[in-house]
Each structure stands twice: as C-alpha cells, then as structure tokens.
Design an enzyme around this catalytic site. Structure first.
Site, PDB file in Angstrom:
ATOM      1  N   ASP A 179       1.490   0.508 -72.525  1.00 36.53           N
ATOM      2  CA  ASP A 179       1.990  -0.345 -71.520  1.00 36.53           C
ATOM      3  C   ASP A 179       2.214   0.691 -70.359  1.00 36.53           C
ATOM      4  O   ASP A 179       3.375   1.327 -70.315  1.00 36.53           O
ATOM      5  CB  ASP A 179       3.275  -1.016 -71.789  1.00 36.53           C
ATOM      6  CG  ASP A 179       3.616  -2.015 -70.938  1.00 36.53           C
ATOM      7  OD1 ASP A 179       3.651  -1.808 -69.668  1.00 36.53           O
ATOM      8  OD2 ASP A 179       4.096  -3.175 -71.247  1.00 36.53           O
ATOM      9  N   HIS A 180       1.436   0.591 -69.318  1.00 38.18           N
ATOM     10  CA  HIS A 180       1.433   1.626 -68.291  1.00 38.18           C
ATOM     11  C   HIS A 180       2.781   1.460 -67.516  1.00 38.18           C
ATOM     12  O   HIS A 180       3.136   2.533 -66.928  1.00 38.18           O
ATOM     13  CB  HIS A 180       0.287   1.486 -67.358  1.00 38.18           C
ATOM     14  CG  HIS A 180       0.074   0.364 -66.434  1.00 38.18           C
ATOM     15  ND1 HIS A 180      -0.112  -0.781 -66.585  1.00 38.18           N
ATOM     16  CD2 HIS A 180       0.455   0.370 -64.953  1.00 38.18           C
ATOM     17  CE1 HIS A 180      -0.126  -1.838 -65.564  1.00 38.18           C
ATOM     18  NE2 HIS A 180       0.233  -0.763 -64.800  1.00 38.18           N
ATOM     19  N   HIS A 242       4.859  -5.859 -69.813  1.00 34.48           N
ATOM     20  CA  HIS A 242       5.515  -5.231 -68.773  1.00 34.48           C
ATOM     21  C   HIS A 242       7.016  -5.523 -68.583  1.00 34.48           C
ATOM     22  O   HIS A 242       7.949  -4.884 -68.461  1.00 34.48           O
ATOM     23  CB  HIS A 242       4.878  -5.314 -67.668  1.00 34.48           C
ATOM     24  CG  HIS A 242       3.408  -4.721 -67.523  1.00 34.48           C
ATOM     25  ND1 HIS A 242       2.718  -4.078 -68.279  1.00 34.48           N
ATOM     26  CD2 HIS A 242       2.346  -5.207 -66.694  1.00 34.48           C
ATOM     27  CE1 HIS A 242       1.716  -3.768 -68.128  1.00 34.48           C
ATOM     28  NE2 HIS A 242       0.959  -4.278 -67.238  1.00 34.48           N
TER      29      HIS A 242
HETATM   30  C1  BG6 Z   1      -2.029  -4.943 -65.420  1.00 31.94           C
HETATM   31  C2  BG6 Z   1      -2.375  -6.456 -65.681  1.00 31.94           C
HETATM   32  O1  BG6 Z   1      -1.526  -4.593 -66.841  1.00 31.94           O
HETATM   33  O2  BG6 Z   1      -1.020  -4.675 -64.778  1.00 31.94           O
HETATM   34  C3  BG6 Z   1      -2.952  -6.834 -63.914  1.00 31.94           C
HETATM   35  O3  BG6 Z   1      -3.423  -6.718 -66.301  1.00 31.94           O
HETATM   36  C4  BG6 Z   1      -1.890  -6.272 -63.180  1.00 31.94           C
HETATM   37  O4  BG6 Z   1      -3.227  -8.258 -63.847  1.00 31.94           O
HETATM   38  C5  BG6 Z   1      -1.200  -4.774 -63.303  1.00 31.94           C
HETATM   39  O5  BG6 Z   1      -2.360  -6.266 -61.815  1.00 31.94           O
HETATM   40  C6  BG6 Z   1      -0.210  -4.492 -62.335  1.00 31.94           C
HETATM   41  O6  BG6 Z   1      -0.072  -3.117 -62.461  1.00 31.94           O
HETATM   42  P1  BG6 Z   1       0.655  -2.324 -61.286  1.00 31.94           P
HETATM   43  O7  BG6 Z   1       0.887  -0.974 -61.738  1.00 31.94           O
HETATM   44  O8  BG6 Z   1      -0.148  -2.483 -60.194  1.00 31.94           O
HETATM   45  O9  BG6 Z   1       1.858  -3.105 -60.913  1.00 31.94           O
END
Ligand code: BG6
Length: 495
Positions: A179-180, A242
């Site tokens: 989960d980044h 997230h």
């Molecule tokens: C991803 C989603 O996990 O996270 C995307 O699938 C979303 O829809 C993205 O745009 C948002 O990540 P960040 O790092 O740009 O906030």
C-alpha cells in the site's frame, strides 16, 4: 544507518504496464543512483505484450533514464519474457531466463516477484509460480518474496480466497502486500510525531480530541483507467486500503518497539475496534458521490460518465465520505470522518486532529469571532509538514483573538530529500522488512469494515450524490458533519 539491498533478480510481472513505467522503474533507478542497489542486481520483465530484450531495455531507459553510474549496465543486463500469465510455458521460459540471470549477474538466486498486473490474475500467477517451483529458493540461504499490489480482493470473500491461493505457494512471511501510502514519509512521520514526542501523546485521546478528519483529495480524474475504476469505485480504490491504513496509524496504541509484528498487531487491533455499520448506519454515516462536468484548476473537465470506458449511466462512486467510530478506551465517542474523491478542488492528503473547545471562553463573543478550534494538521502531500492551528491575540489596543497557524514543513526543516513512497517500499521488500506492508489479517479486517457498506449501497442505501468537478464534493458530505454541529476542516494547502 544506510540500508543496502542484497543481490537479487527483480522480476516485474506486468512489465509493460503503467505502474511499471510510472512508479517501479523510476523508483529502482533512484535507488540505484543513491547507491542502494548492489552490483548483483538485475531486472526481469514479464508481460503479455510481445517485446524482445532490446525493446524492454529501451522501455526501461525511456521510463528511467537516470540511475547514476552503472545504471546503463543494469539496463543492458535486463531481460524480458513475453507470455500469458496462465500459461505454464511462460514460467518455464521465465525460469530459464532467471537461471541465466543468476549466472550472468551474480544475483545469488534471490528473487522478488512483483505483481504489477491486473488484480484478476494475481492468484493465477502465484499458483503458476508454485507449479513451476519458483516459489522456493533455488540456492541455500537465498530468498524468494512476492510483492502484491492492491486491490487485494474485492471483498472479504475474494480476499480470503486469494490468501488461500497465495499461501499454497508462499508462506505469509514471504508475502509483501503493498500500500504505497505507507511508504509516504509523512505517513510514517505520524509514528514519530506520536511516539517520539512527550507533548502529543498525552492529549491524543477522547479527553482532548473532538474528532479526526482524514482527507485524500485528488484533482485528477480516472484517466485511462475507466474499465478498472468501473469495477472498483472510491471505497475499494482508496478507503479500504490507503484511508484505513492512515487511520490505523493515527489511532493505534504505542507499540513497545518499531518491529514489523508489533506495529502490525497494533494496527489490526484498531481495525477490529472499528464499528461495523448496519445498513441503516450506512445510510446515515456514509455519502457516495460521482463527479459531473466542471472546472478543475482552471480547466474544463468532463463528467465521470463521459470518461473513456465508463458506462453512460454508471453508478460507480468517485467520492466517499464516511464516519467511523473506533470503539475502544482511547477513542470512544470520537468520530473519524474520512473523505476521498477524484476531480476535487485541490490535490491534498491530510490528517486533521480537531481538539475540543476550551471549557470557558473569557472573551466577549465579538472579540473571539475569528477563533476556531485548535487543530493539528499532518499534511501528507503536497508540501508535507505539520500545522498547529491555535488562537492568538490580534495586535492592537483591543483584546481580540483570532486563529493562526504554526507551520513545520519538511522542505524547510531538512536538507535530505524524501524518498518517493515506492522507492522506500521496494528497498524494504529487497532487504526483507515487512513493517510497512499489509499483513493478511489487516486486509481481511479492512474488508470486514467495507463489505457492509458495499452491500448496503448495492441495496440502494445512500443514493449516489452528484458533485461538480472542481468542488470539495457533494453537499451531502457536509451534512454528515453538520448534523453533529461539526464541519469539514478547510485543507491547509493543495494545488
Ligand atoms: C492509487 C489509486 O492506489 O492511489 C489511484 O488506485 C489514486 O486511483 C492513487 O490516484 C493516489 O495516490 P497518490 O500517491 O497520488 O496520492
């Protein structure tokens, strides 16, 4: 202490996809430029697209041209295997290439399989890796790990089935569910803020905090991901992972040590303490919305139903607001309001801890009209930092008070650059640190919270609200707080 990855072959399944070129390859290049990848490092790509090694190397170069000294060598040693994910032949070819790579690049038999494919084939790939005996270390003392992207399942049932499949080939200790958001510097800073300071933790509870607000707002629409997004929606795409992950870090009890299992144990306790909503509660405490045409950052944009690969009468939500209650000693009675949406007014992710008002305000009403509650805001992005909002006397002969901001920004306080979330997490996977990856019970408990919401929505509870692109979402989301006498905190920044 600088961490250095061990020798390894980094195998990207889904190597021709968007995630690979946008995130994975640039992150590997930055790790290489930072001297964090060893000499014995190789990239092997696999995907359905027909490509030879040279074409893959060109793709790698285009996506990540700058990896510092020696990066060209890494590119020139990289290999590509084209094939269908369900076909055993793909894995025979991949095994052959990996053996060659081990010999040519001294990767020591260590392997990371990174599943950057559409989620529908996660299970098949893992099964086939097991069938081809690629789930086991080929040499004594070497490792094989599998990194699995989100979404992990689409509900509790499918996530549990996927777990069963994954565990037929890989032990849980070798499974890294990514989960980044957990790789974002400021998200991790929540732990530092809470557990490395004496001043915050004593007030981090129901006695002082009135409510918590987590906002993940995007200005982007769904781009070319319409067919994926139609099957997902904002709850599955952002809230189940997230948002709930951020919430667990805000709400968890202090772990005795920053150790993978201790942190993950505490996070799971939070997820288990979250009230599961009944279908009536889903109606009262969730809002789902979809953007229509509007203007975002000065540009006209079309509505969701006019986007590529989206049904003209789609009911998929691009916005969710919800109120969660964490039923435990620390948080009893404190609502956690969360909201996320596409095509909103600003791109910003933040956590706002809104404090209770003082028991008695000794100023006349007029003198304190500009005074709001104290708020501690952790800005995850952009402009990462922390803001403390409090009341101060307005200079002058009168005694007037007004809210002011005290700011800490990463850019001003540190000269070190924050690593990108993927950079951090890829290195963690390579060194074998699962702290910032999701354990099986975390995924399942997160689905237990989301499933009843999805079910109630499917039954027609919480009708889809509409919002104009470029706003903060549907007005129904304001009512979620208004009927409790609260309001959404105006995000500190955002672009
Ligand atoms: C991803 C989603 O996990 O996270 C995307 O699938 C979303 O829809 C993205 O745009 C948002 O990540 P960040 O790092 O740009 O906030």
């Amino acid at each position: 202490m600088t961490r250095q990855a061990p020798p390894a072959a980094f195998v990207i399944m889904g190597a021709s996809g968007d995630l690979t070129t946008r995130k994975l390859l640039p992150a590997l290049a930055r790790l290489h430029a930072g001297g964090l990848l060893p000499h014995g490092f190789a990239i092997v790509g696999t995907a359905r697209s027909e490509m030879n090694d040279e074409q893959f190397r060109q793709l790698l170069h285009d996506a990540a041209p700058k990896g510092g000294a020696g990066w060209r060598d890494v590119i020139s040693r990289s290999r590509y295997v084209a094939g269908e994910y369900h076909s055993p032949l793909t894995y025979i070819n991949l095994g052959e290439v990996l053996r060659e790579v081990d010999n040519a690049c001294a990767t020591g038999g260590n392997r990371i399989f990174y599943l950057a494919t559409p989620p529908a084939v996660f299970g098949t790939i893992v099964e086939r890796l097991g069938g081809a005996a690629m789930n086991k270390p080929s040499e004594h003392g070497s490792f094989v790990r599998v990194v699995i992207e989100k979404p992990y399942g689409r509900d509790l049932k499918t996530a549990t089935e996927l777990d069963h499949t994954v565990h037929t080939a890989f032990d849980e200790s070798s499974v890294y569910r990514i989960d980044h958001y957990l790789g974002k510097e400021t998200v991790q800073n929540v732990l530092a803020l809470r557990f490395a300071n004496a001043i915050f933790e004593p007030i981090w509870n129901r006695r002082y905090i009135d409510n918590v607000q987590i906002t993940v707002a995007e200005t982007l629409g769904i781009g070319h991901r319409g067919s994926f997004y139609e099957t997902a929606g904002a709850l599955r795409d952002i809230v189940q992972n997230h948002v709930l992950q951020v919430l667990t870090l805000v709400a968890m009890e202090p772990p005795a040590r920053i150790q993978p299992e201790e942190i993950r144990d505490e996070k799971v306790k939070v997820l288990r303490a979250i009230d599961i909503m009944s279908s009536d509660e889903v109606n009262d405490y969730t809002v789902r919305g979809q953007y229509g045409p509007g203007e975002v950052l000065g540009e006209r944009v079309e509505g969701y139903c006019d986007e590529e690969d989206v049904a003209p009468d789609s009911h998929t939500e691009t916005y969710v607001a919800a109120r969660f209650m964490v039923d435990n000693w620390r948080w009893n009675g404190v609502p956690f309001f969360v909201r996320t949406g596409k095509r909103l007014r600003a791109h910003t992710t933040e956590i706002a801890m809104e404090f209770k008002d003082v028991p008695h305000l000794p100023f006349k009403a007029m003198d304190a009209t500009g005074l709001g509650s104290n708020v501690l805001v952790v800005r995850v992005q952009p402009d990462d930092g922390i803001t403390l909002r409090f009341g101060a006397k307005v200079p002058g002969q009168d005694f007037r008070v007004r809210t002011v901001d005290m700011d800490f920004t990463y850019a001003d306080a540190f000269t070190e650059e924050s690593p990108d979330a993927y950079e951090r997490l890829l290195l963690d996977a390579l060194v074998g640190d699962p702290t910032l990856f999701i354990r099986e019970d975390e995924v399942r408990n997160a689905w237990k919270i989301c499933d009843p919401i999805l079910d109630a929505w499917a039954e027609g509870r919480s009708p889809l609200a509409h919002y104009r692109a470029g706003t903060w979402g549907p007005k129904e989301a304001d009512r979620l707080l208004a009927h409790e006498g609260r309001a959404w905190h105006e995000p500190c920044c955002g672009s």
